[in-house]
Scaffold this motif. Structure first.
Motif, short mmCIF file in Angstrom:
data_model
loop_
_atom_site.label_atom_id
_atom_site.label_comp_id
_atom_site.label_asym_id
_atom_site.label_seq_id
_atom_site.Cartn_x
_atom_site.Cartn_y
_atom_site.Cartn_z
N GLU A 1 54.90 84.34 0.35
CA GLU A 1 53.65 84.22 1.52
C GLU A 1 52.61 84.52 0.36
O GLU A 1 51.45 84.14 1.09
CB GLU A 1 53.95 85.43 2.16
N TYR B 1 54.43 77.72 0.91
CA TYR B 1 55.52 78.46 1.51
C TYR B 1 56.85 77.94 2.20
O TYR B 1 58.02 78.20 1.76
CB TYR B 1 54.88 79.47 2.67
N LYS C 1 65.59 76.83 12.25
CA LYS C 1 64.36 76.41 12.84
C LYS C 1 64.91 75.39 14.02
O LYS C 1 64.44 75.17 15.06
CB LYS C 1 63.27 76.10 12.20
N GLY D 1 54.61 86.05 14.37
CA GLY D 1 54.61 85.88 12.85
C GLY D 1 54.81 84.59 12.63
O GLY D 1 55.81 84.10 11.93
N ASP E 1 49.70 85.83 13.64
CA ASP E 1 50.13 86.18 12.33
C ASP E 1 49.16 87.17 11.83
O ASP E 1 47.97 86.79 12.05
CB ASP E 1 50.50 84.99 11.55
N LEU E 2 49.63 88.19 11.10
CA LEU E 2 48.87 89.24 10.67
C LEU E 2 48.15 88.77 9.47
O LEU E 2 47.08 89.14 8.86
CB LEU E 2 49.73 90.33 9.92
N VAL F 1 51.00 92.44 15.78
CA VAL F 1 51.85 92.89 16.94
C VAL F 1 51.23 93.86 17.76
O VAL F 1 51.21 94.04 18.99
CB VAL F 1 53.09 93.23 16.77
N ILE G 1 60.95 84.40 13.85
CA ILE G 1 61.71 83.83 12.56
C ILE G 1 61.12 84.87 11.37
O ILE G 1 59.91 84.40 10.86
CB ILE G 1 61.49 82.55 12.50
N GLU H 1 59.78 92.63 8.41
CA GLU H 1 58.40 92.79 7.78
C GLU H 1 57.86 94.03 8.45
O GLU H 1 56.68 94.45 7.89
CB GLU H 1 57.60 91.70 7.76
C1 LIG Z 1 58.63 85.20 6.09
S1 LIG Z 1 57.17 84.70 7.08
C2 LIG Z 1 57.66 83.52 8.17
C3 LIG Z 1 56.64 82.77 9.00
C4 LIG Z 1 57.38 81.71 10.13
N1 LIG Z 1 57.85 82.81 11.08
C5 LIG Z 1 58.45 81.04 9.67
O1 LIG Z 1 59.46 81.34 9.64
O2 LIG Z 1 57.91 79.87 8.75
C6 LIG Z 1 56.66 86.22 7.74
C7 LIG Z 1 55.51 86.24 8.69
O3 LIG Z 1 55.54 87.44 9.50
C8 LIG Z 1 54.05 87.84 9.37
N2 LIG Z 1 54.09 89.21 10.05
C9 LIG Z 1 54.54 90.45 9.28
N3 LIG Z 1 54.59 91.61 10.12
C10 LIG Z 1 53.64 91.02 10.97
C11 LIG Z 1 52.99 91.72 12.19
N4 LIG Z 1 53.19 93.27 12.11
N5 LIG Z 1 52.44 91.22 13.14
C12 LIG Z 1 52.24 89.74 12.97
N6 LIG Z 1 52.69 88.92 12.01
C13 LIG Z 1 53.35 89.79 11.06
C14 LIG Z 1 53.63 87.54 8.04
O4 LIG Z 1 52.28 87.91 7.96
C15 LIG Z 1 54.34 86.42 7.61
O5 LIG Z 1 53.55 85.38 7.76
#
Ligand SMILES: C[S@@+](CC[C@H](N)C(=O)[O-])C[C@H]1O[C@@H](n2cnc3c(N)ncnc32)[C@H](O)[C@@H]1O
Length: 220
Positions: free
Chosen positions: A11, A17, A33, A50, A71-72, A100, A117, A122
């Protein structure tokens, strides 16, 4: 045994990514996916928790869905915004840079599906609880929630093997990013506690990865 804890390192380079996680997971993430996209009725209104760079949302848009993602990470959202511009999909895919904890901005009963996903692993316990509570609220009755993520294996032996095989990656990831991920203990149980009816919980990768499909009941 496999762990996705290294995704925190990937990330840090949001532009590569998607390519890197697909390579590192030997295609598993892309396959998941596709599997989830097939579970969503074309034309649905979908909220993605996310959403990262928007790769999955792009697949849903191709299937005629309207997706709102958040997304954060500003840099992951930056790549999602570039995707929206370059693919000209701004009418069908909207993104928000938020966590969230801001999900109260989404209206009640306004989505056909909520998807996440590799994001729940996280989150803290409180964030997951809040995300599920809000997912329930924003879904229309009969709407689906689909979560795919790393989970704790159910048997003690597999759980032990999983924790020792992920330990070196966890250490490297923490040294590089000062962050980590946690396999979810009982995602199906958490969904049931939030009011959903779990329809399917498919486990793979030595019981350490789950794809869960649950529904918001019509009569509640
Ligand atoms: C491993 S990546 C997966 C991204 C996407 N879902 C994918 O599968 O391609 C995890 C994502 O979750 C986001 N994330 C983690 N905690 C979060 C939160 N509390 N609120 C929103 N997004 C979050 C991270 O910033 C990151 O972009």
């Amino acid at each position: 045994m496999f762990s996705y804890v290294f995704m925190k390192i990937l990330e840090t380079r949001p532009r590569s990514y998607d390519r890197n996680i697909n390579r590192a997971s030997l295609g598993k993430v892309k396959e998941v996916k596709r599997q989830i996209a097939n579970l969503i009725t074309p034309g649905s209104k979908v909220l993605e928790i996310g959403c990262g760079t928007g790769e999955f949302a792009g697949m849903l848009v191709t299937a005629g869905c309207n997706v709102e993602g958040f997304d954060l990470s500003p840099s992951m959202i930056g790549v999602a915004r570039e995707r929206i511009r370059s693919e000209g999909i701004g009418d069908s895919f909207t993104v928000h840079n938020m966590g969230v904890d801001s999900m109260d901005m989404f209206a009640d009963r306004s989505y056909d599906a909520v998807v996440s996903i590799l994001a729940f692993s996280e989150m803290s316990d409180d964030e997951r609880g809040y995300a599920l509570e809000n997912a329930y609220r924003v879904l229309s009755p009969g709407g689906k929630i689909i979560i795919a993520d790393e989970v704790s294996p159910r048997s003690g032996v597999l759980r032990f093997l999983h924790s020792i095989t992920r330990a070196p990656t966890l250490l490297v990831t923490y040294l590089v990013t000062s962050a980590t991920t946690r396999p979810i203990g009982d995602i199906a149980g958490e969904l049931a506690a939030a009011g959903f009816v779990v329809e399917k919980c498919e486990r793979s990768q030595a019981d350490s990865f789950a794809l869960v499909v649950a529904v918001k009941p019509v009569s509640r």
